[in-house]
Write an enzyme that holds these catalytic residues in place. Structure first.
Site, PDB file in Angstrom:
ATOM      1  N   ILE A   1      44.412  50.584  38.933  1.00 39.78           N
ATOM      2  CA  ILE A   1      43.127  50.375  38.284  1.00 39.78           C
ATOM      3  C   ILE A   1      42.402  51.699  38.052  1.00 39.78           C
ATOM      4  CG2 ILE A   1      40.906  49.211  38.447  1.00 39.78           C
ATOM      5  CD1 ILE A   1      43.405  47.369  38.130  1.00 39.78           C
ATOM      6  N   GLU A   2      42.159  51.986  36.801  1.00 39.86           N
ATOM      7  CA  GLU A   2      41.462  53.216  36.431  1.00 39.86           C
ATOM      8  C   GLU A   2      40.198  52.947  35.629  1.00 39.86           C
ATOM      9  OE1 GLU A   2      44.308  55.897  34.624  1.00 39.86           O
ATOM     10  OE2 GLU A   2      45.917  55.116  35.891  1.00 39.86           O
ATOM     11  N   LEU A   3      39.959  51.671  35.278  1.00 39.57           N
ATOM     12  CA  LEU A   3      38.830  51.304  34.420  1.00 39.57           C
ATOM     13  C   LEU A   3      38.251  49.971  34.874  1.00 39.57           C
ATOM     14  CD1 LEU A   3      40.852  51.897  31.150  1.00 39.57           C
ATOM     15  CD2 LEU A   3      39.067  53.441  31.942  1.00 39.57           C
TER      16      LEU A   3
END
Length: 294
Positions: A150-152
Site C-alpha cells: 500500500i502506497e496510496l
C-alpha cells in the site's frame, strides 16, 4: 582418546549447523508485472523462492469493482488468468506460499470507509481465498494470503486486515503480509501493522535514501531496529534485485552477504529477503547468489 577428540571436533560444527538452520531465512519475490519474467510455474520450480507474491490487484475500494492487473501475462476480465490455477497448486504442493499482492504504485485504489474496507475483504475472500464466487479471476486455487503493498489511499487498512483475519478463522491458515516503505512508522499501514495480525512484513529499504544501507548504514540500522518493534512474526529486508529495478537502494550481493545479513540475523524476528522483482532477478541472478547466505 580418539573418541574424545572426535567429539570435541564435531560438537562445534554441529552447533554451527544448528545455529545456521535456526537463522536460515526465506527469499520472497514479486511476480506478475512483466511478461519477460517468465511463467509462474517456472518461478516456483527455480528452487530460489519460499514465497511468491502475485502482483497486483491494482484497483479496489471506493465501492468500485476490483481489478487484477498482471501486465500482459493474461487477461483477467475474460477468464484468461484462470489458467494459473494449475501453476498455483503446483507451487503450493512443493511448499511455496502464493500470495495476492494488493495495491502497488498506481493511483487506482483507496478505502473510503470501514464499510468499504470490509467489502473489499469479502471480495478477496470469495474470489481468491477460501470463499466462493461464480467467477474467480485465478480459478479455483485457494491462495495462501494477502500482501498489502500500500502506497496510496486512505488509512482504513485496519478494518481490511481485521475482516480478512475473521474470514481466516474458518479453516485454512490465511497469511497477512505487508510491504511498507522504510520510513518509520508507515503513514498508511502503521495502524494495521500494530494490530498484530500480520505474519510477515517485508520493509522496502529502497527508493528512500534516508534509510537505505548504501546511503547511510547507521540510519539503515536504526530504522531496522525500529521496525523490529512491530508485532509481526517475521521481518524481511526488501530490496531491488538489480540496479535498474528501482530508482535507488540497490545493495551489491557481496555487501549484502558480508555486511547487511550478519546484522539482520541478530534480530529474533529476522525472516529473510524480499526482492523486486522476478524479471530483474532472472536478469541479474541476485537470489541465486545470496541464497546460501540468507
Amino acid at each position: 582418546m580418539n573418541i574424545k577428540v572426535s567429539l570435541l571436533f564435531i560438537l562445534p560444527i554441529f552447533l554451527l549447523l544448528l545455529t545456521s538452520k535456526v537463522k536460515a531465512g526465506d527469499i520472497v519475490v514479486y511476480w506478475g508485472q512483466d511478461v519477460g519474467e517468465g511463467k509462474l510455474i517456472d518461478t516456483c520450480n527455480s528452487g530460489l523462492y519460499n514465497i511468491v507474491n502475485i502482483a497486483f490487484l491494482s484497483s479496489f475500494g471506493n465501492f468500485q469493482t476490483p481489478k487484477l492487473n498482471l501486465a500482459g501475462h493474461c487477461e483477467p476480465s475474460s477468464g484468461g488468468c484462470q489458467q494459473l490455477t494449475k501453476s498455483i497448486r503446483h507451487c503450493q504442493s512443493i511448499g511455496i506460499k502464493i500470495m495476492l499482492s494488493i495495491g502497488g504504485g498506481t493511483p487506482t485504489y483507496t478505502l473510503s470507509s470501514v464499510d468499504d474496507a470490509r467489502q473489499v475483504a469479502d471480495y478477496l475472500w470469495n474470489n481468491f481465498l477460501g470463499g466462493q464466487s461464480s467467477f474467480r479471476p485465478l480459478g479455483d486455487a485457494v491462495l495462501d494470503g494477502i500482501d498489502f503493498d500500500i502506497e496510496l489511499g486512505q488509512p482504513h487498512y485496519i478494518a481490511l486486515a481485521r475482516r480478512l483475519s475473521e474470514h481466516g478463522q474458518q479453516g485454512k491458515k490465511l497469511y497477512l503480509t505487508a510491504a511498507p516503505q522504510c520510513p518509520f512508522p508507515d503513514k498508511l499501514l502503521n495502524g494495521a501493522l500494530q494490530t498484530g495480525l500480520f505474519d510477515y512484513v517485508w520493509v522496502q529499504f529502497y527508493n528512500n535514501p534516508e534509510c537505505e544501507f548504501m546511503s547511510n548504514s547507521e540510519n539503515f540500522k536504526r530504522r531496522w531496529n525500529q521496525w523490529t518493534s512491530i508485532p509481526a512474526k517475521k521481518l524481511y529486508i526488501g530490496l531491488p534485485a538489480a540496479k535498474t529495478a528501482a530508482g535507488n537502494g540497490y545493495i551489491p550481493k557481496q555487501v549484502l552477504m558480508s555486511q547487511v545479513l550478519p546484522f539482520l540475523k541478530g534480530s529474533s524476528k529476522y525472516g529473510g529477503v524480499m526482492l523486486w522483482n522476478r524479471k530483474f532477478d532472472v536478469q541479474c541472478g541476485y537470489s541465486s547468489a545470496i541464497r546460501g547466505a540468507v
